[in-house]
Design an enzyme around this catalytic site. Structure first.
Site, PDB file in Angstrom:
ATOM      1  N   ASN A   1       0.871  -1.176   0.000  1.00 48.83           N
ATOM      2  CA  ASN A   1       0.000   0.000   0.000  1.00 48.83           C
ATOM      3  C   ASN A   1       0.911   1.231   0.000  1.00 48.83           C
ATOM      4  O   ASN A   1       1.459   1.601   1.035  1.00 48.83           O
ATOM      5  CB  ASN A   1      -0.892  -0.031   1.249  1.00 48.83           C
TER       6      ASN A   1
ATOM      7  N   ARG B   1      -2.541  -2.125  -3.494  1.00 45.22           N
ATOM      8  CA  ARG B   1      -3.766  -1.330  -3.323  1.00 45.22           C
ATOM      9  C   ARG B   1      -3.675  -0.142  -4.277  1.00 45.22           C
ATOM     10  O   ARG B   1      -2.694   0.602  -4.262  1.00 45.22           O
ATOM     11  CB  ARG B   1      -3.859  -0.829  -1.889  1.00 45.22           C
TER      12      ARG B   1
ATOM     13  N   HIS C   1     -12.890   2.729  -0.044  1.00 40.49           N
ATOM     14  CA  HIS C   1     -12.889   1.705   1.015  1.00 40.49           C
ATOM     15  C   HIS C   1     -13.590   0.434   0.525  1.00 40.49           C
ATOM     16  O   HIS C   1     -14.091  -0.353   1.336  1.00 40.49           O
ATOM     17  CB  HIS C   1     -13.612   2.181   2.293  1.00 40.49           C
TER      18      HIS C   1
ATOM     19  N   ARG D   1     -11.411  15.612   6.801  1.00 43.86           N
ATOM     20  CA  ARG D   1     -12.212  15.951   5.602  1.00 43.86           C
ATOM     21  C   ARG D   1     -13.611  16.390   6.017  1.00 43.86           C
ATOM     22  O   ARG D   1     -14.191  15.816   6.944  1.00 43.86           O
ATOM     23  CB  ARG D   1     -12.318  14.740   4.665  1.00 43.86           C
TER      24      ARG D   1
ATOM     25  N   GLU E   1      -8.244  -5.550   4.837  1.00 39.14           N
ATOM     26  CA  GLU E   1      -8.100  -5.244   3.413  1.00 39.14           C
ATOM     27  C   GLU E   1      -6.925  -6.022   2.804  1.00 39.14           C
ATOM     28  O   GLU E   1      -6.984  -6.432   1.652  1.00 39.14           O
ATOM     29  CB  GLU E   1      -7.882  -3.731   3.232  1.00 39.14           C
TER      30      GLU E   1
END
Ligand code: AMP
Length: 397
Positions: free
Chosen positions: A7, A90, A179, A238, A381
């Site tokens: 990742n 990823r 996600h 965010r 993940e």
């Protein structure tokens, strides 16, 4: 089989060497401050962590540092990098092109590059990680797994933005969602726990970045993030959903350019923006305990918006069988789970305060008789990436 899951961020690279069948992790680590100086934190289960300062001008040195330590006589878990059967990467934005994972070849790299305008903050870094691995392990197959792919099953009414249709058709403007790898994993586990493959599930991935996803019959039917990861519930930094008029108003009032404005919305907003304290939910809870009112408002706003999305997705699917909590906040904070579900009794979702004391483990935390199950499922993940990689590489051979 041994799969190396990668990742890559703009100045970091996370890696995990694992068995896709059992989920066993042989080693994992994090290279940070790439392009600045370089720090490696390497973990092998059952051994002490290794922390080293290693010069990492680029991702190439970072991946080499990770590979060197994995094969080193002293700290190694493999004898040679030839033991790595494949790498799974990823990739954040797969645009309209990728509805599933794919073997990385020139065509795939070109297609990922084409998605850069849609994912300008993440895709270039993901590509740097891919290129570093292709250079370091020339014979090892590489697979790309996209955050957006799981959501490509959304119906047009969920993914279409109400703007002139030419932008949707010509410019690929639409909701993509993120996600996806996490939502796919936890919704799959939830359906297995319920023993109901066609279950209606609302997944709440609540971490530093947060998104909700409505999953029906194993497919994503709606999700809270949009063309980019700024939309949906307020997050660590965010803003989440916001009226565009606010953007126009602040830009004209303060003379901000688009970059400055998007930085404010991405990095200075969310619970950090409201509280002025931190983007970390543990710090917020600590500040609230000391009586900080803005921290209290920030958490209240977060909880309120998550609860609103749950209600919206229950309505969108015409019911819900399970609400699932995952990621840093969802897995660990019993108090935030409790606050979110308080007020969902009308839906038939009730939490058992004792069962809800769980942290970081799969658990059904619903009250006995709760019509809608409330589940805590730690996301994984990396395992999804490793399994996809195994499947794709297996097909190739
Ligand atoms: P993630 O992005 O999934 O790694 O999640 C990171 C977020 O999880 C951070 O904001 C942490 O504050 C939050 N987090 C982790 N543990 C807890 C906890 N016990 N209580 C509240 N928030 C937590």
């Amino acid at each position: 089989m041994k799969i190396l899951v990668i990742n890559a961020g703009s100045s970091s690279l996370k890696y995990q060497l694992m068995d896709p069948e059992t989920g066993d992790v042989f080693a994992k680590g994090l290279c940070e401050r790439i392009g600045i100086d370089g720090k490696l934190n390497h973990k092998v289960p059952g051994r002490d962590d290794i922390n080293r300062d290693i010069s990492m001008p680029s991702h190439a040195e970072a991946i080499n540092a990770a590979l060197n330590i994995m094969v080193s006589p002293e700290h190694g878990v493999i004898k040679s990098t030839d033991e790595i059967d494949a790498c799974g990467h990823r990739v954040v934005h797969g645009g309209p092109t990728f509805s599933s994972s794919c073997l990385i070849d020139d065509k795939c790299i070109e297609a990922i590059k084409k998605c850069i305008p849609l994912g300008p903050l993440h895709n270039p870094a993901n590509l740097t990680g891919i290129e570093a691995c292709l250079t370091a392990m020339k014979k090892t197959p590489q697979v790309a797994v996209f955050d957006t792919a799981f959501h490509m099953t959304m119906p047009p009414k969920a993914y279409t933005y109400a703007v002139p249709f030419e932008y949707c058709e010509k410019d690929d403007v639409r909701r993509y969602g993120f996600h996806g790898t996490s939502h796919r994993y936890v919704s799959g586990r939830a359906a297995a726990m319920l023993n109901k493959p066609d279950a209606k599930i609302i997944c709440c991935h609540l971490g530093n970045g947060s998104s909700l996803c409505a999953v029906s019959n194993g497919k994503s039917v709606d999700t809270s993030m949009g063309l980019g990861p700024l939309a949906g519930v307020p997050m660590g930094t965010r803003s989440g959903d916001i009226d565009v008029t606010v953007v126009e108003y602040l830009m004209s009032r303060y003379g901000y350019g688009i970059k400055e404005m998007t930085d404010i919305l991405n990095k200075k907003s969310g619970v950090l923006g409201i509280s002025g304290v931190s983007s970390d939910f543990r710090d917020l809870e600590e500040a609230i305990a000391k009586g900080n009112k803005r921290a209290e408002l920030a958490l209240e706003k977060f909880v309120y918006e998550v609860r609103k999305y749950i209600g919206a997705y229950a309505a969108a699917m015409g019911g819900v069988d399970a609400i699932v909590f995952t990621a840093g906040v969802g897995e660990n904070s019993s108090s935030i789970r409790e606050k979110i579900t308080r007020g969902l009794e009308y839906l038939g979702a009730e939490i058992d305060p004792d069962k809800n004391k769980t942290r970081g483990a799969e658990a059904d935390v619903s009250k006995a008789g709760s019509k809608v199950k409330v589940l805590v499922i730690p996301t994984n993940e990396e395992l999804v990436i490793a399994k996809d990689t195994q499947e794709i590489v297996g097909k190739k051979h």
